[in-house]
Design a protein around this motif. Structure first.
Motif, PDB file in Angstrom:
ATOM      1  N   LEU A   1      30.097  -7.686  -4.387  1.00  8.53           N
ATOM      2  CA  LEU A   1      28.984  -6.758  -4.181  1.00  8.53           C
ATOM      3  C   LEU A   1      27.664  -7.492  -4.046  1.00  8.53           C
ATOM      4  N   ASP A   2      27.490  -8.545  -4.828  1.00  8.35           N
ATOM      5  CA  ASP A   2      26.227  -9.269  -4.826  1.00  8.35           C
ATOM      6  C   ASP A   2      25.988 -10.013  -3.517  1.00  8.35           C
ATOM      7  N   ALA A   3      27.036 -10.205  -2.727  1.00 13.04           N
ATOM      8  CA  ALA A   3      26.896 -10.916  -1.453  1.00 13.04           C
ATOM      9  C   ALA A   3      26.382 -10.011  -0.330  1.00 13.04           C
ATOM     10  N   LEU A   4      26.239  -8.709  -0.605  1.00 18.26           N
ATOM     11  CA  LEU A   4      25.867  -7.755   0.443  1.00 18.26           C
ATOM     12  C   LEU A   4      24.349  -7.566   0.525  1.00 18.26           C
ATOM     13  N   ASP A   5      23.916  -6.965   1.637  1.00 15.81           N
ATOM     14  CA  ASP A   5      22.507  -6.661   1.892  1.00 15.81           C
ATOM     15  C   ASP A   5      22.266  -5.189   1.551  1.00 15.81           C
ATOM     16  N   TYR A   6      21.322  -4.930   0.640  1.00 15.53           N
ATOM     17  CA  TYR A   6      21.052  -3.562   0.193  1.00 15.53           C
ATOM     18  C   TYR A   6      19.695  -3.033   0.657  1.00 15.53           C
ATOM     19  N   ALA A   7      19.054  -3.723   1.587  1.00 20.35           N
ATOM     20  CA  ALA A   7      17.707  -3.308   1.974  1.00 20.35           C
ATOM     21  C   ALA A   7      17.545  -2.994   3.454  1.00 20.35           C
ATOM     22  N   SER A   8      18.250  -3.688   4.340  1.00 16.50           N
ATOM     23  CA  SER A   8      17.932  -3.603   5.763  1.00 16.50           C
ATOM     24  C   SER A   8      18.190  -2.220   6.360  1.00 16.50           C
ATOM     25  N   TRP A   9      18.963  -1.370   5.701  1.00 12.13           N
ATOM     26  CA  TRP A   9      19.225  -0.024   6.193  1.00 12.13           C
ATOM     27  C   TRP A   9      17.983   0.870   6.098  1.00 12.13           C
ATOM     28  N   HIS A  10      17.050   0.514   5.212  1.00  9.32           N
ATOM     29  CA  HIS A  10      15.893   1.369   4.935  1.00  9.32           C
ATOM     30  C   HIS A  10      14.734   1.020   5.865  1.00  9.32           C
ATOM     31  N   PRO A  11      13.973   2.008   6.369  1.00  8.11           N
ATOM     32  CA  PRO A  11      12.860   1.716   7.279  1.00  8.11           C
ATOM     33  C   PRO A  11      11.837   0.726   6.712  1.00  8.11           C
ATOM     34  N   ALA A  12      11.647   0.715   5.386  1.00  2.00           N
ATOM     35  CA  ALA A  12      10.655  -0.180   4.787  1.00  2.00           C
ATOM     36  C   ALA A  12      11.001  -1.645   4.985  1.00  2.00           C
ATOM     37  N   ALA A  13      12.276  -1.944   5.214  1.00  2.00           N
ATOM     38  CA  ALA A  13      12.684  -3.338   5.375  1.00  2.00           C
ATOM     39  C   ALA A  13      12.027  -3.972   6.602  1.00  2.00           C
ATOM     40  N   ALA A  14      11.659  -3.149   7.587  1.00  2.00           N
ATOM     41  CA  ALA A  14      11.052  -3.681   8.809  1.00  2.00           C
ATOM     42  C   ALA A  14       9.538  -3.822   8.693  1.00  2.00           C
ATOM     43  N   THR A  15       8.944  -3.213   7.680  1.00  2.00           N
ATOM     44  CA  THR A  15       7.480  -3.203   7.597  1.00  2.00           C
ATOM     45  C   THR A  15       6.926  -3.861   6.338  1.00  2.00           C
ATOM     46  N   GLU A  16       7.751  -4.096   5.346  1.00  4.75           N
ATOM     47  CA  GLU A  16       7.279  -4.663   4.081  1.00  4.75           C
ATOM     48  C   GLU A  16       7.936  -6.010   3.831  1.00  4.75           C
ATOM     49  N   ASP A  17       7.163  -6.892   3.234  1.00  3.90           N
ATOM     50  CA  ASP A  17       7.679  -8.219   2.878  1.00  3.90           C
ATOM     51  C   ASP A  17       8.285  -8.132   1.482  1.00  3.90           C
ATOM     52  N   LEU A  18       9.565  -7.790   1.431  1.00  2.00           N
ATOM     53  CA  LEU A  18      10.232  -7.564   0.155  1.00  2.00           C
ATOM     54  C   LEU A  18      10.955  -8.833  -0.290  1.00  2.00           C
TER      55      LEU A  18
ATOM     56  N   GLU B   1      14.967 -11.403  -4.086  1.00  2.00           N
ATOM     57  CA  GLU B   1      15.375 -11.155  -5.465  1.00  2.00           C
ATOM     58  C   GLU B   1      15.178  -9.696  -5.858  1.00  2.00           C
ATOM     59  N   HIS B   2      14.279  -9.014  -5.155  1.00  4.89           N
ATOM     60  CA  HIS B   2      13.996  -7.621  -5.480  1.00  4.89           C
ATOM     61  C   HIS B   2      14.788  -6.638  -4.622  1.00  4.89           C
ATOM     62  N   THR B   3      15.637  -7.139  -3.732  1.00  9.65           N
ATOM     63  CA  THR B   3      16.416  -6.239  -2.887  1.00  9.65           C
ATOM     64  C   THR B   3      17.917  -6.506  -2.966  1.00  9.65           C
ATOM     65  N   ARG B   4      18.328  -7.433  -3.782  1.00  9.85           N
ATOM     66  CA  ARG B   4      19.762  -7.707  -3.945  1.00  9.85           C
ATOM     67  C   ARG B   4      20.386  -6.612  -4.812  1.00  9.85           C
TER      68      ARG B   4
ATOM     69  N   HIS C   1      17.647   2.088  -5.567  1.00 12.85           N
ATOM     70  CA  HIS C   1      18.361   1.226  -6.504  1.00 12.85           C
ATOM     71  C   HIS C   1      18.108  -0.264  -6.256  1.00 12.85           C
ATOM     72  N   THR C   2      16.919  -0.586  -5.753  1.00 18.75           N
ATOM     73  CA  THR C   2      16.516  -1.989  -5.702  1.00 18.75           C
ATOM     74  C   THR C   2      15.397  -2.194  -6.708  1.00 18.75           C
ATOM     75  N   LEU C   3      15.289  -3.415  -7.212  1.00 17.42           N
ATOM     76  CA  LEU C   3      14.241  -3.706  -8.181  1.00 17.42           C
ATOM     77  C   LEU C   3      12.865  -3.464  -7.566  1.00 17.42           C
ATOM     78  N   ALA C   4      12.740  -3.708  -6.264  1.00 17.97           N
ATOM     79  CA  ALA C   4      11.464  -3.455  -5.582  1.00 17.97           C
ATOM     80  C   ALA C   4      11.036  -2.006  -5.741  1.00 17.97           C
ATOM     81  N   ALA C   5      11.976  -1.076  -5.605  1.00 18.43           N
ATOM     82  CA  ALA C   5      11.656   0.343  -5.729  1.00 18.43           C
ATOM     83  C   ALA C   5      11.217   0.685  -7.149  1.00 18.43           C
ATOM     84  N   TYR C   6      11.912   0.150  -8.131  1.00 20.67           N
ATOM     85  CA  TYR C   6      11.571   0.462  -9.526  1.00 20.67           C
ATOM     86  C   TYR C   6      10.200  -0.098  -9.900  1.00 20.67           C
TER      87      TYR C   6
END
Length: 265
Positions: free
Chosen positions: A75-92, A95-98, A21-26
């Motif tokens: 809700l918009d103030a929260l982090d929706y990406a760092s829980w996922h393994p890709a957050a450590a390896t991809e430069d996301l 704007e695409h992970t909020r 459910h991040t714009l990066a994924a879509y």
């Protein structure tokens, strides 16, 4: 891909490769060639539709508590990406992970101009009940998507496990196709009957394994079948043998690659 092939939908945007459910994924899923994407929607405390699967924020953000109890700003103030393994390896891009609102997703899909298919699941039970479908149809009307036409830049289908939710969609916007999601089939479905005018069934892959004649019964009754969540090669093979109409998967690139290797039909 041949028109006889099933449609491939990226489940929550393609939840394996990038945070769901991040714009990066879509964006990634559409770049990989997915025919469409799937999202879940919930209402915030101040009446906004946001793309979050769980009732609670804990699993896919650094927040806690109920989505329905928070305002959009909270809700918009929260982090929706760092829980996922890709957050450590991809430069996301940030704007695409909020937080992804349905409005932002519709804007992004419309801007691609490719006739993208969008499956929207309304989540129930919800403290806001019928307001979920009412707000959804209001938004689709603003985008000109409540009465679908073939050249729409986004072609919307609404899904739910709640039969009453599908009934509300049929009443509010009868032109929008609906999918009745199934994990445990209610009486009648095994004979191919679907409630409240739904023309497409959405059985789980587990249900397909348990009831191998279900798709055939649905087809005989004139219904289509979109199967979720199809991630393993043996399950792709199973649904292809069943001649399903749509495959909903966390791994759109993998499924598309599998389909492209099939001999022409």
């Amino acid at each position: 891909m041949s028109p006889s092939r099933p449609l491939v939908f990226a489940h929550r945007g393609g939840a394996e490769a990038l945070p769901e459910h991040t714009l990066a994924a879509y964006v990634r899923a559409l770049d990989e060639g997915a025919d469409g994407v799937e999202c879940d929607v919930r209402l915030t405390r101040d009446g906004h539709l946001v793309c979050v699967h769980d009732r609670r924020l804990n699993r896919t953000s650094n927040g806690t508590g109920l989505v329905s109890a928070k305002t959009l700003a909270e809700l918009d103030a929260l982090d929706y990406a760092s829980w996922h393994p890709a957050a450590a390896t991809e430069d996301l891009p940030v704007e695409h992970t909020r937080l992804l609102t349905l409005e932002r997703l519709l804007d992004a899909l419309r801007d691609r101009g490719l006739g993208v298919r969008l499956l929207i699941e309304t989540k129930h039970p919800s403290r806001y009940g019928a307001d979920v479908e009412r707000r959804l149809v209001e938004m689709l009307r603003r985008y000109g998507l409540a009465e679908p036409v073939p050249d729409d830049p986004v072609r919307v289908t609404v899904m739910s496990f709640a039969a009453l939710a599908l009934r509300r969609i049929r009443t509010l916007a009868p032109g929008i196709p609906t999918v009745y999601l199934l994990e445990i089939p209610p009486p009648g479905v095994r004979r191919g009957r679907l409630p409240f005018g739904a023309k497409i069934a959405g059985p789980s892959i587990g249900l397909i394994r348990a009831r191998p004649n279900l798709v055939e019964s649905l087809r005989a009754a004139g219904h289509g079948a979109y199967v979720w969540t199809v991630n393993r090669e043996e399950d792709v093979n199973l649904v292809l043998a069943q001649r399903v109409d749509g495959i909903i998967t966390d791994r759109p690139g993998f499924v598309i690659d599998r389909l492209e290797k099939l001999p022409p039909v």
